[in-house]
Design a protein around this motif. Structure first.
Motif, mmCIF file in Angstrom:
data_model
loop_
_atom_site.group_PDB
_atom_site.id
_atom_site.type_symbol
_atom_site.label_atom_id
_atom_site.label_comp_id
_atom_site.label_asym_id
_atom_site.label_seq_id
_atom_site.Cartn_x
_atom_site.Cartn_y
_atom_site.Cartn_z
ATOM 1 N N ILE A 49 47.615 50.123 40.434
ATOM 2 C CA ILE A 49 46.422 49.736 39.688
ATOM 3 C C ILE A 49 46.802 48.539 38.833
ATOM 4 N N VAL A 50 46.242 47.391 39.156
ATOM 5 C CA VAL A 50 46.639 46.125 38.537
ATOM 6 C C VAL A 50 45.928 45.917 37.204
ATOM 7 N N ASN A 51 44.672 46.275 37.134
ATOM 8 C CA ASN A 51 43.929 46.192 35.883
ATOM 9 C C ASN A 51 42.669 47.032 36.015
ATOM 10 N N ASP A 52 42.387 47.818 34.988
ATOM 11 C CA ASP A 52 41.273 48.757 35.065
ATOM 12 C C ASP A 52 39.969 48.209 34.508
ATOM 13 N N ASP A 53 39.959 46.933 34.099
ATOM 14 C CA ASP A 53 38.709 46.407 33.524
ATOM 15 C C ASP A 53 38.537 44.906 33.685
ATOM 16 N N LYS A 54 39.593 44.126 33.464
ATOM 17 C CA LYS A 54 39.443 42.674 33.445
ATOM 18 C C LYS A 54 40.577 41.960 34.185
ATOM 19 N N PRO A 55 40.658 42.101 35.488
ATOM 20 C CA PRO A 55 41.650 41.333 36.240
ATOM 21 C C PRO A 55 41.290 39.849 36.251
ATOM 22 N N ALA A 56 42.323 39.025 36.351
ATOM 23 C CA ALA A 56 42.122 37.579 36.424
ATOM 24 C C ALA A 56 42.155 37.121 37.873
ATOM 25 N N LEU B 43 37.012 38.813 36.164
ATOM 26 C CA LEU B 43 35.958 39.597 36.795
ATOM 27 C C LEU B 43 35.970 41.014 36.231
ATOM 28 N N HIS B 44 34.813 41.487 35.807
ATOM 29 C CA HIS B 44 34.695 42.854 35.303
ATOM 30 C C HIS B 44 34.881 43.798 36.488
ATOM 31 N N GLY B 45 36.019 44.489 36.521
ATOM 32 C CA GLY B 45 36.271 45.354 37.662
ATOM 33 C C GLY B 45 37.589 46.092 37.519
ATOM 34 N N SER B 46 37.818 47.002 38.442
ATOM 35 C CA SER B 46 39.070 47.739 38.525
ATOM 36 C C SER B 46 39.810 47.236 39.762
ATOM 37 N N ALA B 47 41.024 46.716 39.540
ATOM 38 C CA ALA B 47 41.746 46.032 40.605
ATOM 39 C C ALA B 47 42.959 46.832 41.048
ATOM 40 N N ILE B 48 43.169 46.854 42.359
ATOM 41 C CA ILE B 48 44.352 47.508 42.911
ATOM 42 C C ILE B 48 45.068 46.543 43.856
ATOM 43 N N ALA B 49 46.356 46.800 44.063
ATOM 44 C CA ALA B 49 47.133 46.051 45.055
ATOM 45 C C ALA B 49 47.707 47.025 46.065
ATOM 46 N N MET B 50 47.584 46.662 47.341
ATOM 47 C CA MET B 50 48.099 47.507 48.418
ATOM 48 C C MET B 50 48.428 46.620 49.608
ATOM 49 N N ILE C 210 39.353 44.174 44.361
ATOM 50 C CA ILE C 210 38.702 44.414 43.074
ATOM 51 C C ILE C 210 37.414 45.179 43.316
ATOM 52 N N PHE C 211 37.278 46.324 42.655
ATOM 53 C CA PHE C 211 36.049 47.111 42.694
ATOM 54 C C PHE C 211 35.256 46.795 41.427
ATOM 55 N N SER C 212 34.036 46.315 41.605
ATOM 56 C CA SER C 212 33.244 45.878 40.466
ATOM 57 C C SER C 212 31.911 46.607 40.425
ATOM 58 N N ALA C 213 31.414 46.797 39.211
ATOM 59 C CA ALA C 213 30.122 47.462 39.014
ATOM 60 C C ALA C 213 29.813 47.435 37.532
ATOM 61 N N ASN C 214 28.588 47.782 37.188
ATOM 62 C CA ASN C 214 28.251 47.954 35.782
ATOM 63 C C ASN C 214 29.051 49.120 35.216
ATOM 64 N N SER C 215 29.246 49.118 33.910
ATOM 65 C CA SER C 215 30.003 50.189 33.268
ATOM 66 C C SER C 215 29.370 51.546 33.559
ATOM 67 N N SER D 48 42.709 45.318 29.387
ATOM 68 C CA SER D 48 42.236 46.237 30.426
ATOM 69 C C SER D 48 41.232 47.248 29.883
ATOM 70 N N GLY D 49 40.432 46.829 28.910
ATOM 71 C CA GLY D 49 39.377 47.696 28.406
ATOM 72 C C GLY D 49 39.908 48.850 27.584
ATOM 73 N N LYS D 50 39.319 50.016 27.773
ATOM 74 C CA LYS D 50 39.648 51.183 26.961
ATOM 75 C C LYS D 50 40.965 51.836 27.378
ATOM 76 N N THR D 51 41.464 51.495 28.545
ATOM 77 C CA THR D 51 42.686 52.126 29.035
ATOM 78 C C THR D 51 43.854 51.150 28.968
ATOM 79 N N GLU D 52 45.046 51.668 29.182
ATOM 80 C CA GLU D 52 46.242 50.827 29.254
ATOM 81 C C GLU D 52 46.658 50.570 30.699
ATOM 82 N N LEU D 53 45.752 50.812 31.640
ATOM 83 C CA LEU D 53 46.085 50.669 33.053
ATOM 84 C C LEU D 53 46.087 49.197 33.448
ATOM 85 N N ASN D 54 47.263 48.587 33.413
ATOM 86 C CA ASN D 54 47.415 47.211 33.883
ATOM 87 C C ASN D 54 48.867 47.001 34.278
#
Length: 294
Positions: free
Chosen positions: A175-182, A136-143, A149-154, A198-204
């Motif tokens: 932050i679990v993944n900043d672009d493509k969580p499974a 899913l195209h989105g930014s995922a967090i765990a808490m 998962i927060f999703s939206a167009n770029s 995780s797209g342009k960032t290394e946030l995963n």
């Protein structure tokens, strides 16, 4: 061959830019000798020949053929030179994928490693989809042992919103993944996983958590959230779950995943600005048993 475990998939891989992928997959390295789910190879060539086989279809710059051994080969032309820039050969079930990259492909933004990163991400996504999961195209967090998962167009602000949670809750949020969580269904329930793509960032992060909510974001001057009905949930998920343009059957399987998701996890629409109040609105909706005030 090296091994990794990504979203529960046992992957054996050999990458052209070994140093880059050793770094990006460092949190996913596995020494498990369990049955392999995906064999993934990438090689770089001075010249790539057009694959032989029965023509299936042409989609823009991609030609798809079926080889005599049953593999599906997808060749992609470089728009500037007209030469073959990449060939992706895979078994019909995507359990084995070989990616050939043209060494001299030139692009004003993307490097050869960028293309390798993108194509290997597609290969992982295809195998995951075949096995009943999705990306899913989105930014995922765990808490609190829950995945959101927060999703939206770029450009709308999903990463910004996820970062607000991290700023406010600090170590309570990963932050679990900043672009493509499974996403995978385990024992009938949806789980969210980190991936190295995780797209342009290394946030995963190599994290697994039960998926508690999917939140679609729209920019607004106000902050409010509502649960979407079945029809709107299907539309929203269909627009952000990655489906292959080159495999209609695999695309259809994605619809099965969407149906499972909307029956097992709430899907919300968030109208928000960039503020901690937006975090409060979402938190109080999802974790209704314990409200916060910011």
């Amino acid at each position: 061959m090296k091994r990794a475990n990504i979203a529960g998939l046992h992957i054996e891989y050999s990458m052209a830019d070994a140093a880059f992928f050793d770094y990006r997959l460092r949190s996913y390295v596995s020494h498990d000798i369990a049955d392999r789910d995906l064999l993934l190879r990438t090689t770089v060539h001075e010249h790539i020949d057009s694959p032989h086989g029965q023509f299936i279809k042409q989609i823009k710059s991609a030609t798809i053929v079926q080889a005599q051994d049953g593999h599906i080969a997808r060749s992609i032309l470089d728009r500037e030179t007209g030469k073959i820039a990449a060939v992706v050969r895979s078994k019909p079930d995507y359990s084995e994928v070989e990616i050939q990259l043209w060494k001299h492909r030139s692009h004003p933004i993307f490097t050869l490693t960028d293309y390798e990163y993108m194509y290997t991400g597609f290969a992982f996504k295809d195998r995951l989809t075949y096995l009943g999961g999705a990306v899913l195209h989105g930014s995922a967090i765990a808490m609190n042992n829950a995945g959101i998962i927060f999703s939206a167009n770029s450009g709308v602000g999903k990463s910004t919103h996820a970062n607000l949670w991290k700023q406010y809750f600090k170590d309570e949020v990963t932050i679990v993944n900043d672009d493509k969580p499974a996403i995978r269904m385990l024992n009938g329930l949806p789980y969210m996983f980190g991936t190295p793509w995780s797209g342009k960032t290394e946030l995963n992060a190599n994290v697994q958590a039960p998926l508690k909510a999917i939140v679609f974001i729209k920019r607004s001057d106000r902050n409010d959230i509502e649960r979407l009905n079945t029809r709107d949930s299907i539309f929203a998920l269909s627009s952000q779950i990655e489906r292959p343009y080159y495999d209609g059957q695999l695309g259809a399987q994605t619809l099965d995943v969407i149906e499972q998701l909307i029956t097992t996890v709430p899907v919300y629409q968030l109208h928000c600005n960039i503020s901690y109040e937006a975090v409060q609105v979402v938190y109080n909706k999802i974790f209704a048993e314990k409200e916060i005030t910011i």
